[in-house]
Design a protein around this motif. Structure first.
Motif, mmCIF file in Angstrom:
data_model
loop_
_atom_site.group_PDB
_atom_site.id
_atom_site.type_symbol
_atom_site.label_atom_id
_atom_site.label_comp_id
_atom_site.label_asym_id
_atom_site.label_seq_id
_atom_site.Cartn_x
_atom_site.Cartn_y
_atom_site.Cartn_z
ATOM 1 N N ASP A 62 -6.904 -1.896 5.423
ATOM 2 C CA ASP A 62 -6.905 -3.328 5.715
ATOM 3 C C ASP A 62 -5.675 -3.697 6.534
ATOM 4 O O ASP A 62 -5.772 -4.387 7.547
ATOM 5 C CB ASP A 62 -6.914 -4.142 4.410
ATOM 6 C CG ASP A 62 -8.324 -4.427 3.931
ATOM 7 O OD1 ASP A 62 -9.260 -4.245 4.727
ATOM 8 O OD2 ASP A 62 -8.483 -4.838 2.765
ATOM 9 N N ASP B 137 -10.140 3.196 0.474
ATOM 10 C CA ASP B 137 -9.713 2.020 -0.295
ATOM 11 C C ASP B 137 -9.468 2.379 -1.748
ATOM 12 O O ASP B 137 -8.584 1.817 -2.401
ATOM 13 C CB ASP B 137 -10.771 0.913 -0.196
ATOM 14 C CG ASP B 137 -10.790 0.275 1.184
ATOM 15 O OD1 ASP B 137 -9.853 0.534 1.961
ATOM 16 O OD2 ASP B 137 -11.739 -0.461 1.484
ATOM 17 N N GLU B 138 -10.267 3.322 -2.223
ATOM 18 C CA GLU B 138 -10.077 3.745 -3.604
ATOM 19 C C GLU B 138 -8.752 4.491 -3.756
ATOM 20 O O GLU B 138 -8.004 4.274 -4.710
ATOM 21 C CB GLU B 138 -11.234 4.661 -4.020
ATOM 22 C CG GLU B 138 -11.160 5.146 -5.457
ATOM 23 C CD GLU B 138 -12.229 6.190 -5.761
ATOM 24 O OE1 GLU B 138 -12.203 6.753 -6.866
ATOM 25 O OE2 GLU B 138 -13.080 6.444 -4.883
ATOM 26 N N PRO C 174 -5.440 1.575 -1.805
ATOM 27 C CA PRO C 174 -5.925 0.194 -1.652
ATOM 28 C C PRO C 174 -5.045 -0.611 -0.690
ATOM 29 O O PRO C 174 -3.826 -0.600 -0.799
ATOM 30 C CB PRO C 174 -5.812 -0.368 -3.082
ATOM 31 C CG PRO C 174 -5.745 0.821 -3.979
ATOM 32 C CD PRO C 174 -5.099 1.902 -3.196
ATOM 33 N N GLY C 175 -5.703 -1.276 0.239
ATOM 34 C CA GLY C 175 -4.970 -2.157 1.150
ATOM 35 C C GLY C 175 -4.461 -1.501 2.408
ATOM 36 O O GLY C 175 -4.113 -2.184 3.374
ATOM 37 N N ALA D 193 0.823 -1.210 0.000
ATOM 38 C CA ALA D 193 0.000 0.000 0.000
ATOM 39 C C ALA D 193 0.856 1.258 0.000
ATOM 40 O O ALA D 193 0.453 2.288 -0.544
ATOM 41 C CB ALA D 193 -0.932 0.001 1.207
ATOM 42 N N ARG E 8 -14.396 4.391 4.534
ATOM 43 C CA ARG E 8 -13.756 3.167 4.100
ATOM 44 C C ARG E 8 -13.564 3.072 2.597
ATOM 45 O O ARG E 8 -12.447 2.979 2.089
ATOM 46 C CB ARG E 8 -14.626 2.000 4.535
ATOM 47 C CG ARG E 8 -14.051 0.935 5.351
ATOM 48 C CD ARG E 8 -12.755 0.408 4.915
ATOM 49 N NE ARG E 8 -12.336 -0.541 5.951
ATOM 50 C CZ ARG E 8 -11.269 -1.287 5.855
ATOM 51 N NH1 ARG E 8 -10.497 -1.204 4.801
ATOM 52 N NH2 ARG E 8 -10.936 -2.095 6.828
#
Lengths: 109, 109
Positions: free
Chosen positions: B98, B90-91, B94-95, A99, B86
């Motif tokens: 998470d 994420d857009e 990404p990751g 990321a 969120r």
DNA sequence: ATCGAAGTTTGACGACGATCGTACTTCTGT
DNA sequence: ACAGAAGTACGATCGTCGTCAAACTTCGAT
């Protein structure tokens, strides 16, 4: 005493700490070091990085990265080579380096 | 003048900045807020979080999170509700969330 | 043996950020 | 109308961190 060549202590994967890793990666200079190392795909000497700080400051940054577990350092002659501990970081914090090293994806207009 | 109820400015996804997001997430209190918000799966009022700081400090942390784009804030009565952004995060990265909200996986001995 | 290249070490300094208390605002109940 | 609940705004403080210069160490090459 205290030969410069001695290998400095490196933390084990089981000792990686998220807080410490984030504190290492929040600095732009250090994140740039990690990114350059990731892009290069090979170990690099401290002096070969493209960073706009003095040598002593660079030493400091490499130390922080090493103590967080992000890089491994070893001497070759008078040069200190730096290796990204990719696999181990991925094991400890899956997706994190991905990321952070992935170039920013432009958002659809 | 300056009614308290006015919605504060929220950055657009296209303006999300990795440096700013990391500076927001490097603080343990703020990361805890994000984690609690992620685990709850619903919007939470400022006062409902389990954080060990004063009210004024809490306000500061929420502001940093909002300006980084991590949360959206809106008033309901006298309470200020916080929503995790969120999908947008994420857009943009990404990751990342998470990797940071996932509980630490124990390393094999 | 000497010189230079490559890093390290050691303070010192300045900036920034987390924290708090106090005072203030806004809304909800009563 | 008033009191209380929920936050916000504002300074002030205090620690930590990034930065540098200067002196030092180690190794390789001449």
């Amino acid at each position: 005493m205290g030969r410069m060549g001695r290998t400095p202590p490196h933390p084990d994967v089981s000792q990686f700490d998220l807080q410490q890793v984030l504190e290492a990666l929040v600095d732009p200079v250090r994140r740039s070091i990690v990114t350059q190392l990731d892009a290069a795909g090979e170990d690099l000497a401290c002096g070969t990085f493209d960073i706009a700080v003095s040598k002593s400051t660079a030493t400091h940054h490499f130390k922080v990265l090493r103590e967080a577990g992000l890089i491994r350092q070893y001497y070759v002659g008078t040069s200190r080579l730096n290796a990204l501990r990719r696999a181990e970081m991925d094991e400890a914090f899956p997706g994190l380096l991905d990321a952070l090293t992935r170039p920013r994806v432009p958002v659809a207009p």
